[in-house]
Design an enzyme around this catalytic site. Structure first.
Site, PDB file in Angstrom:
ATOM      1  N   ARG A  64     -13.910  -8.291   7.385  1.00  0.00           N
ATOM      2  CA  ARG A  64     -13.083  -9.448   6.998  1.00  0.00           C
ATOM      3  C   ARG A  64     -12.907 -10.378   8.189  1.00  0.00           C
ATOM      4  O   ARG A  64     -13.062 -11.590   8.079  1.00  0.00           O
ATOM      5  CB  ARG A  64     -11.717  -8.955   6.492  1.00  0.00           C
ATOM      6  CG  ARG A  64     -11.815  -8.382   5.089  1.00  0.00           C
ATOM      7  CD  ARG A  64     -10.475  -7.937   4.547  1.00  0.00           C
ATOM      8  NE  ARG A  64     -10.619  -7.553   3.138  1.00  0.00           N
ATOM      9  CZ  ARG A  64      -9.972  -6.554   2.556  1.00  0.00           C
ATOM     10  NH1 ARG A  64      -9.115  -5.824   3.249  1.00  0.00           N
ATOM     11  NH2 ARG A  64     -10.167  -6.285   1.280  1.00  0.00           N
TER      12      ARG A  64
ATOM     13  N   HIS B 291      -4.689   1.196   8.572  1.00  0.00           N
ATOM     14  CA  HIS B 291      -5.174   0.226   7.597  1.00  0.00           C
ATOM     15  C   HIS B 291      -3.966  -0.394   6.895  1.00  0.00           C
ATOM     16  O   HIS B 291      -3.634  -0.050   5.776  1.00  0.00           O
ATOM     17  CB  HIS B 291      -6.066   0.950   6.581  1.00  0.00           C
ATOM     18  CG  HIS B 291      -6.725   0.038   5.599  1.00  0.00           C
ATOM     19  ND1 HIS B 291      -7.403  -1.096   5.950  1.00  0.00           N
ATOM     20  CD2 HIS B 291      -6.832   0.124   4.246  1.00  0.00           C
ATOM     21  CE1 HIS B 291      -7.884  -1.670   4.867  1.00  0.00           C
ATOM     22  NE2 HIS B 291      -7.544  -0.956   3.818  1.00  0.00           N
TER      23      HIS B 291
ATOM     24  N   ASP C  66     -11.975  -3.894   7.517  1.00  0.00           N
ATOM     25  CA  ASP C  66     -11.105  -4.840   8.224  1.00  0.00           C
ATOM     26  C   ASP C  66     -11.908  -5.686   9.204  1.00  0.00           C
ATOM     27  O   ASP C  66     -11.686  -6.893   9.333  1.00  0.00           O
ATOM     28  CB  ASP C  66      -9.989  -4.074   8.961  1.00  0.00           C
ATOM     29  CG  ASP C  66      -9.076  -3.337   7.988  1.00  0.00           C
ATOM     30  OD1 ASP C  66      -8.886  -3.827   6.859  1.00  0.00           O
ATOM     31  OD2 ASP C  66      -8.555  -2.258   8.343  1.00  0.00           O
TER      32      ASP C  66
ATOM     33  N   ARG D 114       0.838  -1.196   0.000  1.00  0.00           N
ATOM     34  CA  ARG D 114       0.000   0.000   0.000  1.00  0.00           C
ATOM     35  C   ARG D 114       0.872   1.244   0.000  1.00  0.00           C
ATOM     36  O   ARG D 114       0.561   2.248  -0.601  1.00  0.00           O
ATOM     37  CB  ARG D 114      -0.849   0.036   1.266  1.00  0.00           C
ATOM     38  CG  ARG D 114      -2.150  -0.654   1.139  1.00  0.00           C
ATOM     39  CD  ARG D 114      -3.041  -0.262   2.291  1.00  0.00           C
ATOM     40  NE  ARG D 114      -4.095  -1.242   2.389  1.00  0.00           N
ATOM     41  CZ  ARG D 114      -4.014  -2.328   3.143  1.00  0.00           C
ATOM     42  NH1 ARG D 114      -2.965  -2.533   3.900  1.00  0.00           N
ATOM     43  NH2 ARG D 114      -4.986  -3.196   3.147  1.00  0.00           N
TER      44      ARG D 114
END
Ligand code: APR
Length: 310
Positions: A153, A177, A150, A90
């Protein structure tokens, strides 16, 4: 004058277009899709508009390459940027996406000075910082979407491990994140029962690890892009809580000013989302170990903020 709510989605790629689809499916608002690719957002908006008679939603859909059409939006979701490719972290995205988020935010603010901005572009916490600095908005009107995704998930993996309905699970994730995020099993529950009562530590540790790497797992499978179904669903939950003033407590990236011992950084913590955006930051007690993990996550976000230099 009464008018429908208006949501602008900047970036009509995978996340943006799926988000537009979900928003009108729930008849939450009129939607303006903006992208730099000529004709593409117009095409997707028209295609969605043409589904309306079948699906039965009365929402106006407009595609645009500029911002005039976005004027007076209640919420602007920024998804524009380049998506992660396999092997790319990321963080590799940071400089390109900084320039994009900066340019987009300048335009958004010109046309919708009172909107609430939700950031989806990665690296999330750093991009929130860019939008906050560039917009000059108060902190309750710049919010990052990460924690809802998140924790979704984590809930998905927990429901699978327990063989129960996903609706029974409530997961709790703090922090940035990225792979330093802090999923907290003892605050995660199944029908109100703390997860450590129901699953062995080994299973929980595996699920925490998978949650931390949830984005990368999808990137590896898709090969040509990153996740978009769950990210768009997570954004809808935030948009809905704001537009309907539901005041849901959701994990979102917000500017901390001393809460959790962190200052000047966007970090994911539980917040109350209502008509004014972030209406409250909820602080909970952490163990020494959890606090250390959160500090480590904050340090990772700080590194990115140092790179963007704002
Ligand atoms: N203005 C408007 N749109 C832009 C701009 C810009 N300056 N720069 C890029 N875009 C558009 C691209 O043209 C593209 O259509 O943003 C869109 C991004 O879409 P995808 O490449 O499909 O990426 P997506 O999977 O939607 O992810 C978007 O969300 O989850 C994050 O990491 C992800 O940062 C990424 C973002």
């Amino acid at each position: 004058m009464n008018r429908r709510k208006k949501v602008t989605v900047v970036g009509a790629g995978n996340v943006g277009a799926t988000l537009a689809h979900r928003l009108v499916d729930k008849e939450l608002a009129d939607v303006v899709l903006v992208d730099i690719i000529e004709d593409m957002p117009q095409g997707k908006a028209l295609d969605l508009a043409e589904s309306a008679p079948i699906e039965g939603y009365d929402c106006r859909l407009v595609g645009a390459n500029g911002y005039k059409e976005t004027a007076d939006s209640d919420i602007v979701v920024i998804t524009s940027g380049i998506a992660r490719k396999p092997g790319m972290s990321r963080d590799d995205l940071i400089n390109t996406n900084k320039g994009i988020v900066k340019q987009v935010t300048e335009e958004v603010v010109k046309y919708s000075p009172n909107c609430i901005i939700i950031i989806v572009s990665n690296p999330l916490d750093a991009m929130c910082h860019v939008a906050y600095k560039v917009s000059g908005f108060p902190k309750h009107r710049v919010i990052g979407m990460a924690g809802v995704l998140d924790s979704a998930r984590m809930s998905c993996f927990l429901a699978e491990a327990l063989d129960v309905s996903v609706e029974n699970i409530n997961s709790f994730v703090l922090g940035g994140h990225g792979d330093t995020m802090v999923p907290l099993a003892r605050y995660s529950t199944c029908a109100g029962i703390p997860i450590p009562e129901l699953l062995p530590k080994e299973t929980i540790d595996k699920i925490i690890d998978r949650t931390r790497n949830g984005g990368a797992e999808i990137v590896k499978l898709l090969k040509t892009g990153s996740a978009y179904y769950a990210p768009s669903a997570a954004t809808v939950e935030m948009v809905e809580s704001i537009l309907k003033d539901k005041k849901k407590i959701l994990p979102c990236a917000t500017l901390l000013e001393g809460e959790y011992g962190i200052s000047g950084l966007f970090i994911g913590v539980p917040v109350k989302l209502g008509a004014n955006g972030i209406e409250k930051i909820v602080e909970i007690n952490l163990t020494v170990e959890e606090r250390t993990a959160l500090q480590k996550s904050a340090a990772a976000v700080q590194e990115l903020v140092d790179i963007i230099g704002m």
